[in-house]
Enzyme design. Structure first.
Site, PDB file in Angstrom:
ATOM      1  N   ASN A 103     -10.277  -2.303  -6.651  1.00 56.06           N
ATOM      2  CA  ASN A 103      -9.042  -1.196  -7.725  1.00 56.06           C
ATOM      3  C   ASN A 103     -10.100  -0.532  -9.407  1.00 56.06           C
ATOM      4  O   ASN A 103      -9.740  -0.320  -9.848  1.00 56.06           O
ATOM      5  CB  ASN A 103      -7.674  -1.968  -8.272  1.00 56.06           C
ATOM      6  CG  ASN A 103      -6.860  -1.365  -6.632  1.00 56.06           C
ATOM      7  OD1 ASN A 103      -6.023  -2.541  -6.009  1.00 56.06           O
ATOM      8  ND2 ASN A 103      -7.331  -0.818  -5.585  1.00 56.06           N
ATOM      9  N   ASP A 162       0.828  -1.083  -0.100  1.00 57.82           N
ATOM     10  CA  ASP A 162       0.154   0.256   0.313  1.00 57.82           C
ATOM     11  C   ASP A 162       0.838   1.394  -0.147  1.00 57.82           C
ATOM     12  O   ASP A 162       1.637   1.703   0.437  1.00 57.82           O
ATOM     13  CB  ASP A 162      -0.635  -0.034   1.312  1.00 57.82           C
ATOM     14  CG  ASP A 162      -2.387   1.089   1.190  1.00 57.82           C
ATOM     15  OD1 ASP A 162      -2.375   1.570  -0.017  1.00 57.82           O
ATOM     16  OD2 ASP A 162      -2.681   1.280   2.404  1.00 57.82           O
TER      17      ASP A 162
END
Length: 259
Positions: free
Chosen positions: A80, A32
């Site tokens: 995503n 991340d």
């Protein structure tokens, strides 16, 4: 100053390694912070993703050298796909380039590294899917180190797909409802992939959640979880070793552990 810092970090790495008697077999990483790193560094988001991909290759080398045998990398979630068309195009161009590069990477063949994808293949661009499936075919017999690439992956979606597969087999009569058990579900979650339970999850970027990642293999196994502050492109070997140290301490404190 830079050399002094590198020297001190090297000493600290050795110190951490000495503390880690137990190395996790399977580490899963939520990579991340690529976009936040890019914004705070004043660079394009696409470059942030590329720097993150370079870090991934470095971390795989570290893990292999330490003795980890399985690693699952959360590269791209089903959520995503909500990103902009331009960013999605850049990401899958990058993924495709890296898949092509794996085939000719001497380290892959020298170290017998097996690559396999976990995720919903129906959601992937055809060109990328062809490239990653070629990587899987070429490395399928390698058995020293396994890299699972979680792409178009969602933990709940994974369980839904497994449930649909089991339901189809019950309709065909190949499985009766009474025969369904934990082993049945695991077999339909990871057909032919032989992925072991997760021992340690690491998440970078200072976000303290596991984001629907490997709920069956990680949460079901009560894996250790290590959250760290650096964005993924800034992740250091020290951060990896700190996560392993936390896993080691948990093993030592487990009442079922006998030295």
């Amino acid at each position: 100053m830079k050399r002094a810092k590198e020297y001190l970090e090297s000493l600290y790495e050795k110190y951490l390694l000495r503390q880690c008697r137990h190395v996790p077999k399977h580490i899963a990483i939520i990579q991340d912070g690529n976009r936040r790193f890019a914004r705070e560094s004043g660079i394009e988001v696409a470059l942030g993703h590329r720097l993150g991909a370079e870090k991934t290759e470095t971390v795989m080398d570290w893990a292999h050298d330490i003795g980890v045998t399985h690693m699952t990398l959360y590269c791209f979630s089903t959520e995503n796909f909500r990103r902009t068309k331009d960013e999605l195009g850049e990401l899958f161009t990058l993924f495709t380039e890296k898949a092509i590069g794996i085939v000719s990477d001497e380290r892959v063949h020298k170290n017998k590294i097996k690559f396999q994808m976990v995720g919903d293949r129906n959601l992937l661009p055809k060109d990328f899917l062809e490239k990653i499936e070629r990587v899987e075919r070429i490395t399928k017999d390698y058995d020293h180190f396994t890299i699972n690439l979680a792409i178009a992956y969602g933990g709940r979606n994974e369980i839904v797909l497994a449930a649909k597969s089991i339901l189809q087999e019950t309709r065909k009569g190949t499985i009766s409802p009474e025969e369904i058990d934990i082993q049945t579900i695991e077999a339909h979650l990871y057909r032919e992939q032989n992925i072991p339970p997760v021992d340690l999850i690491i998440r970078t970027g200072n976000d303290k959640r596991t984001s629907n990642f490997l709920p069956w293999l990680a949460n079901g196994n009560e894996s250790a979880v290590y959250f760290c502050a650096p964005y993924w492109p800034m992740f250091r070997k020290i951060d990896l070793l700190r996560g392993i140290r936390m896993y080691d301490q948990r093993i030592k404190n487990d009442p079922s552990y006998f030295p």
